[in-house]
Design an enzyme around this catalytic site. Structure first.
Site, PDB file in Angstrom:
ATOM      1  N   THR A  84      26.825  36.743  63.881  1.00  0.00           N
ATOM      2  CA  THR A  84      28.043  37.629  63.814  1.00  0.00           C
ATOM      3  C   THR A  84      29.008  37.250  62.804  1.00  0.00           C
ATOM      4  O   THR A  84      29.534  38.302  62.091  1.00  0.00           O
ATOM      5  CB  THR A  84      28.717  37.610  65.319  1.00  0.00           C
TER       6      THR A  84
ATOM      7  N   THR B 201      26.227  32.960  67.530  1.00  0.00           N
ATOM      8  CA  THR B 201      26.757  32.231  68.763  1.00  0.00           C
ATOM      9  C   THR B 201      25.709  32.381  69.793  1.00  0.00           C
ATOM     10  O   THR B 201      25.457  31.355  70.786  1.00  0.00           O
ATOM     11  CB  THR B 201      28.088  32.558  69.155  1.00  0.00           C
ATOM     12  N   ASP B 202      24.653  33.323  69.820  1.00  0.00           N
ATOM     13  CA  ASP B 202      23.710  33.400  70.824  1.00  0.00           C
ATOM     14  C   ASP B 202      22.813  32.145  71.369  1.00  0.00           C
ATOM     15  O   ASP B 202      22.640  31.826  72.358  1.00  0.00           O
ATOM     16  CB  ASP B 202      22.745  34.534  70.617  1.00  0.00           C
TER      17      ASP B 202
END
Length: 352
Positions: free
Chosen positions: A16, A93-94
Site C-alpha cells: 500500500t 501490511t497484510d
C-alpha cells in the site's frame, strides 16, 4: 576528521505504501524506492545517509518465502561487507507480522532491520507512509536499536517482530503486541526504548537445506476434520486450537496420526496468551494433545508458529530440536536450549 554519517539501506517490496491509481478501479504497487524516499519530509535533518533499492513491487499478499530468503541474504551481505549500519524494509501490511518474524529468525547480525508500511495509500488524504518511513529510518539508525534483530515500526511505535500482530483491517493503529506491548516509541525524532525483547533466536541461513510445505489449520465449533485430509501432503502443520489449545474430540485421532508422520504444532487461535500444558485433561485438551505428540507453541500465535516451523524444517531440524525451539521461542522453556548459537544472550524483557 568528520565522523562518518550513519548509512541506512531502504529496500522496497511494494504494498500500500507504494501504490498509485491503476488503469482499472483501485490502486496497485508502482512507486519505486527512489519515489518513496523523495516523499519523506525532514529526512535531511536526520543526518542519516539513505541508500535505496527497489527489491520487489508486489502487494504484501503476493510475497513468497523465496522473496524473503533472498531479501535476508541481501541484508546479510550489505550489513556485513557493504558498510550499511541498518536496514529499512517497506512492504504491504497484510503480511508484515509474518515477514518481519521470518527476517528476525534469519538475521544474525547486530544491524537493526526495521519493517514498515502504510495503511493509507499515497492517493488519499492522510497517507501515513512518509511518516512511517521517517520513523523507521530513525529507528534503524539509532545505536539503541542495535542487536535487537528485526523491528516493526508504524505510527511511531516500535514493536518486536516476534510479538507484533495486525489487529484491525483498516485502522492506522492496527499493529499491536498483545502479550508485551510495544518496545518503545519514536518521540520528537528520537528513539525511546521502554523494554528490550526476549533472547534473540536465529537460524543460520547456511543450514537451510530444503523448501518445506507448512500448513495452518484453524479449529472451529463442530469441526469434523474434513479439511485435515489436505494435510497429508505437508511437511509440517500448525493447529490453531480453541482457547488454551483445545480441539473437538473428533479430531484427536486424526491429529495424533499426523503427529506420527510430521511435526504438528499446537497454538491458540485467540492471538494472545499461551497454549497451556497440564491444566485440562479431557480428550482434545492441551495436555491430551501434547501427550499424543503435538508440540506446544507457547505464546507464539499461529502465524508466528508457522513461520518458525517453516524455518526449522528448512534447516532440517529434527523432532527434539523442534520441541526445544518452540519451548524457547514460545517463552515456556529454557531459551539457552535453542538449537543454534544465538548472536547475543539478552535477559528476558528488561524494562527501562
Amino acid at each position: 576528521m568528520a565522523e562518518k554519517p550513519t548509512s541506512i539501506l531502504m529496500l522496497s517490496l511494494g504494498g500500500t505504501i507504494a501504490m498509485t491509481s491503476g488503469r482499472d478501479a483501485g490502486v496497485v504497487p508502482t512507486l519505486t524506492a527512489e519515489q518513496l524516499i523523495a516523499a519523506v519530509p525532514g529526512l535531511a535533518d536526520t543526518g542519516i545517509d539513505v541508500h535505496v533499492h527497489t527489491f520487489r513491487q508486489l502487494p504484501g499478499a503476493s510475497l513468497e518465502f523465496d522473496d524473503l530468503t533472498a531479501l535476508a541474504a541481501l541484508i546479510a551481505d550489505r550489513t556485513t561487507t557493504g558498510g550499511i549500519d541498518g536496514v529499512v524494509v517497506t512492504q504491504g501490511t497484510d503480511t508484515i507480522e509474518e515477514t518481519a518474524y521470518l527476517l528476525d529468525l534469519l538475521h544474525t547480525g547486530d544491524a537493526p532491520v526495521v519493517v514498515t508500511g502504510a495503511m493509507r495509500n499515497p492517493t488519499i488524504a492522510g497517507a501515513d507512509g512518509p511518516a512511517n518511513v521517517l520513523a523507521a529510518i530513525r529507528t534503524a539508525g539509532s545505536p539503541t536499536a542495535r542487536g535487537l534483530g528485526t523491528l516493526v515500526v508504524l505510527a511511531d511505535e516500535i514493536h518486536a517482530a516476534g510479538q507484533v500482530r495486525k489487529t484491525h483491517s483498516t485502522s492506522g493503529g492496527t499493529f499491536r503486541s498483545p502479550n508485551t506491548g510495544p518496545l518503545g516509541h519514536v518521540v520528537e525524532g528520537t528513539v525511546r526504548l521502554l523494554a528490550r525483547p526476549l533472547h534473540r533466536m536465529t537460524v543460520p541461513m547456511e543450514t537451510a537445506t530444503r523448501v518445506p510445505r507448512v500448513g495452518l489449520y484453524t479449529v472451529t465449533l463442530g469441526d469434523d476434520g474434513l479439511l485435515l485430509t489436505g494435510a497429508h501432503g505437508l511437511d509440517g502443520l500448525v493447529v490453531a486450537g480453541l482457547g488454551v489449545g483445545h480441539v473437538p474430540r473428533h479430531l484427536v485421532e486424526k491429529l495424533a496420526a499426523l503427529a506420527t508422520r510430521i511435526p504438528v504444532v499446537l497454538a491458540s487461535r485467540t492471538g494472545a496468551g499461551p497454549v497451556l500444558a497440564s491444566t485440562y485433561g479431557f480428550p482434545g485438551s492441551e495436555s491430551d494433545l501434547q501427550r499424543r505428540g503435538l508440540v506446544g507453541a507457547g505464546f507464539l500465535d499461529p502465524y508466528k508458529a508457522r513461520i518458525l516451523l517453516w524455518t526449522l524444517l528448512a534447516a532440517d531440524a529434527g523432532p527434539d530440536s523442534i520441541a526445544a525451539a518452540f519451548a524457547a521461542a514460545g517463552g515456556t522453556g529454557d531459551p539457552t536450549r535453542w538449537p543454534w548459537p544465538t548472536p547475543s544472550q539478552q535477559p528476558e524483557m528488561q524494562h527501562a
